[in-house]
Design a protein around this motif. Structure first.
Motif, PDB file in Angstrom:
ATOM      1  N   ASN A   1       0.967  -1.298   0.051  1.00  0.00           N
ATOM      2  CA  ASN A   1       0.010  -0.329  -0.460  1.00  0.00           C
ATOM      3  C   ASN A   1       0.693   1.541   0.139  1.00  0.00           C
TER       4      ASN A   1
ATOM      5  N   ILE B   1       4.490  14.639  -4.185  1.00  0.00           N
ATOM      6  CA  ILE B   1       3.516  15.605  -4.638  1.00  0.00           C
ATOM      7  C   ILE B   1       4.005  16.513  -2.893  1.00  0.00           C
ATOM      8  N   GLY B   2       4.323  15.327  -2.185  1.00  0.00           N
ATOM      9  CA  GLY B   2       4.736  15.776  -0.403  1.00  0.00           C
ATOM     10  C   GLY B   2       3.347  15.947   0.013  1.00  0.00           C
ATOM     11  N   ILE B   3       3.709  16.152   0.944  1.00  0.00           N
ATOM     12  CA  ILE B   3       1.753  16.151   2.328  1.00  0.00           C
ATOM     13  C   ILE B   3       2.044  18.092   2.661  1.00  0.00           C
TER      14      ILE B   3
ATOM     15  N   LEU C   1      -3.750  12.239   7.885  1.00  0.00           N
ATOM     16  CA  LEU C   1      -3.503  10.940   6.624  1.00  0.00           C
ATOM     17  C   LEU C   1      -4.400   9.918   7.049  1.00  0.00           C
TER      18      LEU C   1
ATOM     19  N   PHE D   1     -10.017   9.886   4.756  1.00  0.00           N
ATOM     20  CA  PHE D   1      -9.180  10.987   4.273  1.00  0.00           C
ATOM     21  C   PHE D   1      -8.788  10.796   2.715  1.00  0.00           C
ATOM     22  N   ARG D   2      -9.045  11.640   1.903  1.00  0.00           N
ATOM     23  CA  ARG D   2      -8.679  12.304   0.864  1.00  0.00           C
ATOM     24  C   ARG D   2      -7.603  13.798   1.038  1.00  0.00           C
ATOM     25  N   GLY D   3      -6.671  13.920   0.301  1.00  0.00           N
ATOM     26  CA  GLY D   3      -5.996  14.801  -0.110  1.00  0.00           C
ATOM     27  C   GLY D   3      -7.104  15.792  -0.809  1.00  0.00           C
TER      28      GLY D   3
ATOM     29  N   VAL E   1      -4.038  14.612  -6.338  1.00  0.00           N
ATOM     30  CA  VAL E   1      -4.588  13.640  -5.406  1.00  0.00           C
ATOM     31  C   VAL E   1      -6.530  13.395  -5.945  1.00  0.00           C
TER      32      VAL E   1
ATOM     33  N   LYS F   1      -7.283   7.319  -8.326  1.00  0.00           N
ATOM     34  CA  LYS F   1      -8.179   6.908  -7.907  1.00  0.00           C
ATOM     35  C   LYS F   1      -8.048   6.473  -6.457  1.00  0.00           C
TER      36      LYS F   1
ATOM     37  N   GLY G   1      -6.936   2.863   2.574  1.00  0.00           N
ATOM     38  CA  GLY G   1      -5.357   2.474   2.578  1.00  0.00           C
ATOM     39  C   GLY G   1      -4.416   2.829   4.493  1.00  0.00           C
ATOM     40  N   LEU G   2      -4.507   3.723   3.891  1.00  0.00           N
ATOM     41  CA  LEU G   2      -3.632   4.170   5.234  1.00  0.00           C
ATOM     42  C   LEU G   2      -3.973   4.210   7.193  1.00  0.00           C
ATOM     43  N   TYR G   3      -5.690   4.384   6.622  1.00  0.00           N
ATOM     44  CA  TYR G   3      -6.540   3.731   7.626  1.00  0.00           C
ATOM     45  C   TYR G   3      -5.954   1.936   8.057  1.00  0.00           C
TER      46      TYR G   3
ATOM     47  N   PHE H   1       7.061   7.406   4.446  1.00  0.00           N
ATOM     48  CA  PHE H   1       6.517   6.422   5.050  1.00  0.00           C
ATOM     49  C   PHE H   1       7.282   5.745   5.889  1.00  0.00           C
TER      50      PHE H   1
HETATM   51  P1  ADP Z   1      -5.562   6.840  -1.014  1.00  0.00           P
HETATM   52  O1  ADP Z   1      -4.857   6.734  -2.072  1.00  0.00           O
HETATM   53  O2  ADP Z   1      -6.879   5.964  -1.258  1.00  0.00           O
HETATM   54  O3  ADP Z   1      -6.997   8.372  -1.089  1.00  0.00           O
HETATM   55  P2  ADP Z   1      -4.554   6.361   0.683  1.00  0.00           P
HETATM   56  O4  ADP Z   1      -5.314   6.109   2.783  1.00  0.00           O
HETATM   57  O5  ADP Z   1      -3.953   5.609   0.919  1.00  0.00           O
HETATM   58  O6  ADP Z   1      -5.349   6.447   0.218  1.00  0.00           O
HETATM   59  O7  ADP Z   1      -3.969   7.383   1.700  1.00  0.00           O
HETATM   60  C1  ADP Z   1      -5.134   9.362   1.896  1.00  0.00           C
HETATM   61  C2  ADP Z   1      -3.880  10.139   1.057  1.00  0.00           C
HETATM   62  O8  ADP Z   1      -3.390  10.352   1.789  1.00  0.00           O
HETATM   63  C3  ADP Z   1      -4.120  10.098  -0.035  1.00  0.00           C
HETATM   64  O9  ADP Z   1      -4.774  10.420  -0.167  1.00  0.00           O
HETATM   65  C4  ADP Z   1      -3.096  11.334  -0.121  1.00  0.00           C
HETATM   66  O10 ADP Z   1      -3.727  12.143   0.164  1.00  0.00           O
HETATM   67  C5  ADP Z   1      -2.291  11.165   0.834  1.00  0.00           C
HETATM   68  N1  ADP Z   1      -1.136  10.375   0.264  1.00  0.00           N
HETATM   69  C6  ADP Z   1      -0.449   8.623   0.826  1.00  0.00           C
HETATM   70  N2  ADP Z   1       0.386   8.534   0.788  1.00  0.00           N
HETATM   71  C7  ADP Z   1       0.956   9.813  -0.096  1.00  0.00           C
HETATM   72  C8  ADP Z   1       1.935   9.853  -0.612  1.00  0.00           C
HETATM   73  N3  ADP Z   1       2.887   9.044  -1.094  1.00  0.00           N
HETATM   74  N4  ADP Z   1       2.515  10.986  -0.885  1.00  0.00           N
HETATM   75  C9  ADP Z   1       1.612  12.239  -1.412  1.00  0.00           C
HETATM   76  N5  ADP Z   1       0.902  12.051  -0.325  1.00  0.00           N
HETATM   77  C10 ADP Z   1      -0.190  10.846   0.073  1.00  0.00           C
END
Ligand code: ADP
Length: 248
Positions: free
Chosen positions: A142, A177-179, A187, A192-194, A199, A203, A208-210, A235
């Motif tokens: 993931n 792209i960074g966060i 996150l 949560f999505r950016g 973003v 798709k 995923g991160l949750y 990460f």
């Molecule tokens: P998804 O990718 O399906 O939106 P995730 O739970 O995996 O869901 O990630 C949540 C959010 O975290 C993403 O929508 C994005 O905004 C941010 N994100 C995750 N991984 C990255 C990354 N490597 N670089 C930039 N933003 C990220």
């Protein structure tokens, strides 16, 4: 015939579901049922690839089917996990395995799958962990998928593994792209999505991160991120490694 029996079983199980777990259980059941035919398709595709067909068109079609099967499997894995996590039923099947072997396996598979990016791996120790291999694999996959999804083609994704003080720390580094600081706090939350175009146009469902966090926490570990907008993200996952398992 077999399909109709399987269908009947699904209906019976569905009818037995209690109302309160209805959605989660049904999601788990359906994703589980869909995974079986999918693994058979995968097997046939692998067999067909081994036939060494000297035909570019056929080869490219097989590649495409394989690609779609991998995508569908990932969606189903997420659905299955989501239902288990949401209903508090996450179960770990722990075994002792070498973490570097797992990382090599993942990178071998995914460097084929994501040809758009360059993958590298750094490890300072050959160490075994006692964990659920399938679930830890899913977390790493993931993080790698996100690294690819949120960075430009031809950029580098580095996976590293370090051991110190009975803790193993894995890191997935991208040049994407960074966060923002604000989003880094959110996150790992459910859905949560950016909100930037980079973003939104990709798709994703924000789970995923949750799920990754739930899996890592169930192992007694931690997951966190270091990132700067526009300058890539790293990460980290840490997993406790009791001394007897720090074997070579
Ligand atoms: P998804 O990718 O399906 O939106 P995730 O739970 O995996 O869901 O990630 C949540 C959010 O975290 C993403 O929508 C994005 O905004 C941010 N994100 C995750 N991984 C990255 C990354 N490597 N670089 C930039 N933003 C990220």
């Amino acid at each position: 015939m077999a399909t109709s029996t399987a269908h009947q079983q699904i209906i019976e199980k569905r009818d037995n579901l209690s109302a309160e777990h209805n959605n989660c259980d049904l999601m788990a059941l359906l994703s589980h049922e869909l995974k079986s035919p999918l693994s058979v398709i995968k097997l046939y595709v692998q067999m067909a690839k081994k036939l060494n067909i000297r035909n570019d068109h056929a080869e490219s079609l097989l590649e495409k089917i394989d690609h779609q099967v991998i995508e569908m499997t990932a969606v189903l894995d997420n659905m299955l996990d989501m239902s288990l996590v949401f209903s508090g039923k996450i179960v770990l099947r722990k075994t002792c395995f070498k973490i570097n072997d797992l990382l090599t396996e993942i990178l071998d598979d995914y460097s084929q799958y994501f040809r758009s990016h360059h993958f590298t791996m750094v490890s300072n120790y050959e160490c075994s962990v006692y964990a659920d291999r399938g679930k830890i694999k899913q977390v790493i996959v993931n993080l790698i998928s996100n690294a690819v999804k949120y960075s430009s083609q031809q950029s580098e994704v580095n996976v590293s593994c370090k051991y110190a003080n009975e803790v193993i720390t894995l890191a997935v580094v991208d040049q994407g792209i960074g966060i923002s600081q604000e989003n880094q706090q959110k996150l790992f939350g459910r859905y949560f999505r950016g909100d930037c175009d980079q973003v939104r146009l990709k798709k994703g469902y924000g789970i995923g991160l949750y799920i990754a966090k739930e899996i890592v926490c169930h192992h007694g570990g931690q997951i966190w991120v270091k990132s700067k907008e526009g300058s890539g993200s790293t990460f980290f996952i840490s997993l406790p490694v009791p001394l007897p398992f720090t074997l070579t």
